[in-house]
Design a protein around this motif. Sequence first.
Motif, short mmCIF file in Angstrom:
data_model
loop_
_atom_site.label_atom_id
_atom_site.label_comp_id
_atom_site.label_asym_id
_atom_site.label_seq_id
_atom_site.Cartn_x
_atom_site.Cartn_y
_atom_site.Cartn_z
N UNK A 169 21.77 8.84 -35.09
CA UNK A 169 22.46 9.99 -35.65
C UNK A 169 22.06 11.28 -34.92
N UNK A 170 20.77 11.42 -34.62
CA UNK A 170 20.30 12.61 -33.92
C UNK A 170 20.97 12.74 -32.56
N UNK A 171 21.15 11.62 -31.89
CA UNK A 171 21.74 11.65 -30.55
C UNK A 171 23.21 12.10 -30.58
N UNK A 172 23.80 12.16 -31.76
CA UNK A 172 25.20 12.57 -31.91
C UNK A 172 25.32 14.02 -32.38
N UNK A 173 24.24 14.77 -32.26
CA UNK A 173 24.23 16.17 -32.70
C UNK A 173 24.06 17.08 -31.47
N UNK A 174 25.12 17.30 -30.71
CA UNK A 174 25.02 18.03 -29.45
C UNK A 174 24.58 19.48 -29.57
#
Length: 187
Positions: free
Chosen positions: A62-67
């Motif tokens: 999920x964190x990796x999808x928060x640009x």
Amino acid sequence: RALAGPLSMFMGITTLTLQFNSLGAEGGMALATTLEKMASLVTLNLSNNSLGSMGVGALAGALSMLPELTTLDLNFNDIGPEGASYLAWALERLPNMEKLHLSNNPLGSEGTNDLAGVLSTMKKLAEVDMDVFSTDVDWKAVSGFAPPTEVLEQGWIKSLECMRVMHEAGSEAFSNLRLLLIGCGTA
């Protein structure tokens, strides 16, 4: 799980603070499905939630999808070496990260090395707060993340154990950041 539903109504928020909620690994897993839809999130504070490595592992995707994420606080979450590796994977995908707080987590030398390798490549990173609970961290092998020799030689800290590393921006490039070391025991 009780938080995940109501949070889904606030997908456009830029700051989310859920510190001191005892989420645990299960809460981290439940939160992950909601977080991945919050693309406009800039600041995320999940400190003091006992997420552990399993909870951080669930959150990594999920964190990796928060640009837009620039600030992440995961202090006091019992994140071990495995969780640090998951987090390192996520951080590689966060180009705008400026502040990362990981103090009071037993990252170990393996986890610290995994993180340091990624942190040294992050161009906008200006502040990192983490405790190193192991003296076998390979600082020299991690380009751009080594404490200044003069600090160690002058005895400003007794050991790498119990050391807090704060990075103050000296320029945009991580390799040019100044390290401020605050040891538990000073000479």
